[in-house]
Design an enzyme around this catalytic site. Structure first.
Site, short mmCIF file in Angstrom:
data_model
loop_
_atom_site.label_atom_id
_atom_site.label_comp_id
_atom_site.label_asym_id
_atom_site.label_seq_id
_atom_site.Cartn_x
_atom_site.Cartn_y
_atom_site.Cartn_z
N ASP A 1 0.80 -1.10 -0.15
CA ASP A 1 -0.04 0.15 0.09
C ASP A 1 1.00 1.23 0.02
O ASP A 1 2.17 1.19 0.00
CB ASP A 1 -0.98 -0.09 1.33
CG ASP A 1 -1.66 1.23 1.57
OD1 ASP A 1 -2.64 1.48 0.53
OD2 ASP A 1 -1.74 1.88 2.44
N ASP B 1 -1.68 -0.83 6.02
CA ASP B 1 -1.39 0.02 7.36
C ASP B 1 -2.93 -0.13 7.86
O ASP B 1 -3.12 0.75 9.04
CB ASP B 1 -1.13 1.54 7.12
CG ASP B 1 -2.06 2.43 6.38
OD1 ASP B 1 -2.62 1.75 5.47
OD2 ASP B 1 -2.39 3.69 6.86
N ASP C 1 -0.24 5.17 0.77
CA ASP C 1 -0.56 6.30 1.92
C ASP C 1 -0.86 5.51 3.21
O ASP C 1 -1.66 4.52 3.38
CB ASP C 1 -2.03 6.82 1.51
CG ASP C 1 -2.22 7.79 0.31
OD1 ASP C 1 -1.28 8.65 0.18
OD2 ASP C 1 -2.77 7.32 -0.59
#
Length: 237
Positions: A12, A184, A14
């Site tokens: 991922d 995240d 961001d």
């Protein structure tokens, strides 16, 4: 953490590789100004709000930001009607400002170097529009690590739907069960679980303001370079 053995890794963007909250705040505040919002309304869209909101794609972010600024419900018809105009302003500002208020998290470069040294093909999979993701990776010196980059507009559905992960595995030529997802948030974990990909979660990201250690994962790591990888196994195994 124990040594892991995979064919490839999907990462991922961001909150996992780059702290982009500063970009989102500045771009959204410019966008709200263009939409005629009062300075007090604009100030409501701050880093704390973005941290709780980011992760489900630009349209969702714009809709929720407009609703928050105007004190309306996320599903208000007036908000939905203004999203296309807000997107036009947002796109102009993000193109100009992409990466200027963002920083690569500690351990990310070292972690990517470690993954490449282990011989793993890498893909970046994000809900950010693909063009924005490509530019951000280039401006932060990360693009060269990735064989594939897919954004939220690359497929018919976005994470947490499993489709983007399955399509990314196809592009990498790897089996989902042998393709590591690193993210995240619960978004990443939910998508990975539905796609059949093992998932590792970083502890410093956003996750909509919720504790990430409550989300089930193969491991939770404080830095990307904490990944301990064995040599990749062949795609047929």
């Amino acid at each position: 953490m124990k040594s892991l053995n995979f064919q490839a890794a999907i990462i991922d963007l961001d909150g996992t590789m780059v702290d982009t909250l500063g970009d989102f705040v500045v771009v959204l505040q410019h966008t709200l100004n263009d939409m005629g919002c009062h300075p007090i309304e604009i100030a409501r869209v701050n880093r704390g709000f973005i941290e709780l909101t980011v992760g489900k794609g630009t349209e969702d972010l714009l809709r929720r930001s407009l609703a928050h600024a105007w004190g309306l419900a996320d599903d208000d018809a007036e908000v939905a009607a203004q999203v296309p105009e807000a997107w036009r302003h947002y796109q102009q500002h993000y193109t100009r400002l992409n990466g200027q208020h963002a920083e690569v998290f500690p351990g990310v470069v070292e972690g990517l170097q470690k993954l490449k040294a282990a011989g793993l093909p890498l893909a970046c999979l994000t809900n950010k529009p693909t063009a924005f993701a490509q530019t951000l990776l280039e401006r932060k010196g990360l693009r060269g690590f990735f064989d594939q980059v897919f954004g939220g507009d690359a497929f018919e559905r976005k994470k947490p739907d499993p489709l983007p992960l399955l399509k990314t595995c196809e592009a990498l030529g790897t089996l989902p069960a042998r393709t590591l997802m690193v993210g995240d948030s619960s978004n990443d974990a939910q998508a990975a679980g539905a796609a059949g990909c093992p998932v590792v979660l970083v502890t410093y990201g956003y996750n909509h303001g919720e504790p990430i250690d409550r989300v089930s994962a193969l491991a939770h790591i404080a830095r990307l370079d904490e990944l301990d990888l064995a040599p990749p196994i062949s795609p047929g195994r």
